[in-house]
Design a protein around this motif. Sequence first.
Motif, PDB file in Angstrom:
ATOM      1  N   LEU A  34       0.824  -1.214   0.000  1.00  0.00           N
ATOM      2  CA  LEU A  34       0.000   0.000   0.000  1.00  0.00           C
ATOM      3  C   LEU A  34       0.860   1.266   0.000  1.00  0.00           C
ATOM      4  N   ALA A  82      -4.245  -1.773  12.272  1.00  0.00           N
ATOM      5  CA  ALA A  82      -5.345  -0.806  12.324  1.00  0.00           C
ATOM      6  C   ALA A  82      -4.807   0.613  12.211  1.00  0.00           C
ATOM      7  N   VAL A 113      -3.260   1.440   8.518  1.00  0.00           N
ATOM      8  CA  VAL A 113      -4.196   1.605   7.393  1.00  0.00           C
ATOM      9  C   VAL A 113      -5.192   2.745   7.669  1.00  0.00           C
ATOM     10  N   ALA A 114      -5.634   2.866   8.942  1.00  0.00           N
ATOM     11  CA  ALA A 114      -6.590   3.928   9.269  1.00  0.00           C
ATOM     12  C   ALA A 114      -5.966   5.312   9.045  1.00  0.00           C
ATOM     13  N   TRP A 159      -4.467   5.628   4.829  1.00  0.00           N
ATOM     14  CA  TRP A 159      -5.256   5.439   3.610  1.00  0.00           C
ATOM     15  C   TRP A 159      -5.187   6.622   2.630  1.00  0.00           C
ATOM     16  N   PHE A 178      -1.783   6.298   0.899  1.00  0.00           N
ATOM     17  CA  PHE A 178      -1.736   5.018   0.185  1.00  0.00           C
ATOM     18  C   PHE A 178      -2.559   5.114  -1.108  1.00  0.00           C
ATOM     19  N   SER A 179      -3.739   5.739  -0.995  1.00  0.00           N
ATOM     20  CA  SER A 179      -4.597   5.883  -2.181  1.00  0.00           C
ATOM     21  C   SER A 179      -3.935   6.778  -3.213  1.00  0.00           C
ATOM     22  N   ASN A 219      -0.943   5.394  -5.213  1.00  0.00           N
ATOM     23  CA  ASN A 219      -1.290   4.357  -6.190  1.00  0.00           C
ATOM     24  C   ASN A 219      -2.257   4.846  -7.259  1.00  0.00           C
ATOM     25  N   ALA A 220      -2.665   6.120  -7.173  1.00  0.00           N
ATOM     26  CA  ALA A 220      -3.534   6.676  -8.211  1.00  0.00           C
ATOM     27  C   ALA A 220      -2.656   7.389  -9.244  1.00  0.00           C
ATOM     28  N   LEU A 225      -3.277  15.193   4.733  1.00  0.00           N
ATOM     29  CA  LEU A 225      -4.468  14.600   5.355  1.00  0.00           C
ATOM     30  C   LEU A 225      -4.080  13.417   6.246  1.00  0.00           C
ATOM     31  N   ILE A 263      -4.965  13.197  10.131  1.00  0.00           N
ATOM     32  CA  ILE A 263      -5.711  12.078  10.731  1.00  0.00           C
ATOM     33  C   ILE A 263      -4.867  11.412  11.822  1.00  0.00           C
ATOM     34  N   ALA A 300      -4.881  13.666  14.849  1.00  0.00           N
ATOM     35  CA  ALA A 300      -6.197  13.631  15.500  1.00  0.00           C
ATOM     36  C   ALA A 300      -6.384  12.317  16.262  1.00  0.00           C
ATOM     37  N   ASP A 325      -4.317  12.464  19.311  1.00  0.00           N
ATOM     38  CA  ASP A 325      -4.947  13.388  20.269  1.00  0.00           C
ATOM     39  C   ASP A 325      -6.099  12.707  21.005  1.00  0.00           C
ATOM     40  N   LEU A 326      -6.915  11.948  20.254  1.00  0.00           N
ATOM     41  CA  LEU A 326      -8.039  11.225  20.862  1.00  0.00           C
ATOM     42  C   LEU A 326      -7.527  10.203  21.884  1.00  0.00           C
TER      43      LEU A 326
END
Lengths: 272, 277
Positions: free
Chosen positions: A74, A207, A210-211, A214, A217-218, A221-222, A235, A239, A242, A245-246
């Motif tokens: 990925l 987890a 990939v979370a 993504w 990774f997207s 590969n585009a 982004l 993420i 964030a 932070d959570l």
Amino acid sequence: MSWVRGHFDLPVTPDGTQMPPAAQLVATVAMAVLVAGFTVYAVREIVRSRSVTLALLLIGGAISYFNEPIDDVLGLVWHPVVGQWTALDTFARVPLWGLGIYIVFFGGMPYLILQSLRRGVTRGQLWGWVGVLTVVDVAVELPILASGIYRYYGDAPLQIGGFPLYWIVINAVGPLGLAVLLLATGDTFSGWRALYLPFLPMMCDAAGSVAVGWPIFSALNAHASAPVPWLAAALTIAIGLATLDLLIAYAARMSAAQERTRAVGAPHVPQL
Amino acid sequence: MTMFQSKAQFNIPTPPQMVFPRTPQTVAEIVLWMVVVAFVAFAVRQWRRTGSPLGLVLLAGGGIALFNEPLDDILGLVHHPRPGQDVVFETMGPIPHWGLPTYIIFFGGIAYVLLLELRRLIFTPRAFWIGIAITFVADLLIELPLLHFRLYTYFGYGQVPMSIGGFPLYWLFINTTGPILCVAILFAAPGYFTGWRAALVLFLPLVTDAGCSAAVGLPVYNALHVPGAPAWVTWAGAFVSCAIGLAILDALARWIYSHTLKMRRAAELADQLQEQG
């Protein structure tokens, strides 16, 4: 840039690369030394505290190496095949030296963070742990990348010394998430449930990676124009921050509650 | 300059040659979008009643979660035929249009309905597992007809393990854990998603779907990508994935239940204080 036109449109992996033998030997030995250090610590924990948690987490760190081929496909990571000491071959062949860093980073580091959480930490101190994970990640990856025993390929943005910086957050979420999970679950993973422990590093690493990863990774590969991977990298970092932070907000609250409980001498630490 | 080559260097099996069936594709899109319209109407009604647009935000988040589909496809070996496909976007491969309403329903709509149910504070572990069974049935009701009409297929080097009607059962756990985790987070930590952090809810369905899909699917994903792997390896991978999925669902049930009990106690205390006042 070249692409593989098939069912999936993936950038072509670097061809004809060879694993540098001396660098491979040095990396493998260095990782073995680190693993040996943590193993000694795990034995000490068993002898002194009768706790097998670290030992099982180190095994879990090794099992989490099954996530490396997924990250490679990925996130466009290439380990030269020729001359490689292979530990695993599923999506692709992954080298033995990487096993050591997984044992330490995804098995050992969460335990150290957990110890700190149990003593009571503030949000600031937890962000300090993210800093420690960052330093460990960069300190391992930059010299090894320079030695040529693996590389990030494709048009990866935000690179310093061949290391795309978004991997810092992709890698950090798993170990911190595992430490927070272990704090939150208290003594759940004792008795026969300790058998869950070897699988937790793999689950948290997969987890987290990939979370958080993504978007990049997207984009990697585009067949996207230059700004897209950069936006996706931003982004991914957003993420990742964030999510950290959570986790940190939740962990700091639990850590403070456990400290209050200890202060009033309650016999049992409450589960939040 | 972009050049296309025909060789692949990761171990990825070749999917069967298929053409997108036109009529089932159109029917699927119409039916699925009608369900989406119903969910949107429900979310708007809830917004008017409660003043919270959460339902609409989750539906939008479910749509955004479709960005995880290409990752699932390459890891879990899902093939959407290219000829004749109504493409909604393309990253690692083209993703068909019907996927968008499916994700809005499954990762946004169902998650929202489940959250409303939890907020009634009548949750019990037994009700949870009944809810999981209903989610499994919803998943099967969506996937089995689509697989039957060959809108897509699961593939591998050999036979895909645990398949019934072309549907590998481990996907029930891969698909279900994400929305449940999303709901559990919103239920147990609602205070976190306030102020500027409210915007994060938009990405929560995608982040939880991607995370759970990787955590649950990792064993079977690896097994499926081993060329020439014997059947016991792929079946073992499938079983471990199911076991991880079950363990995650069990953990989420316990987390939700403990939070429900805490909320109930707080509500009872508030009632008592009100009576005393």
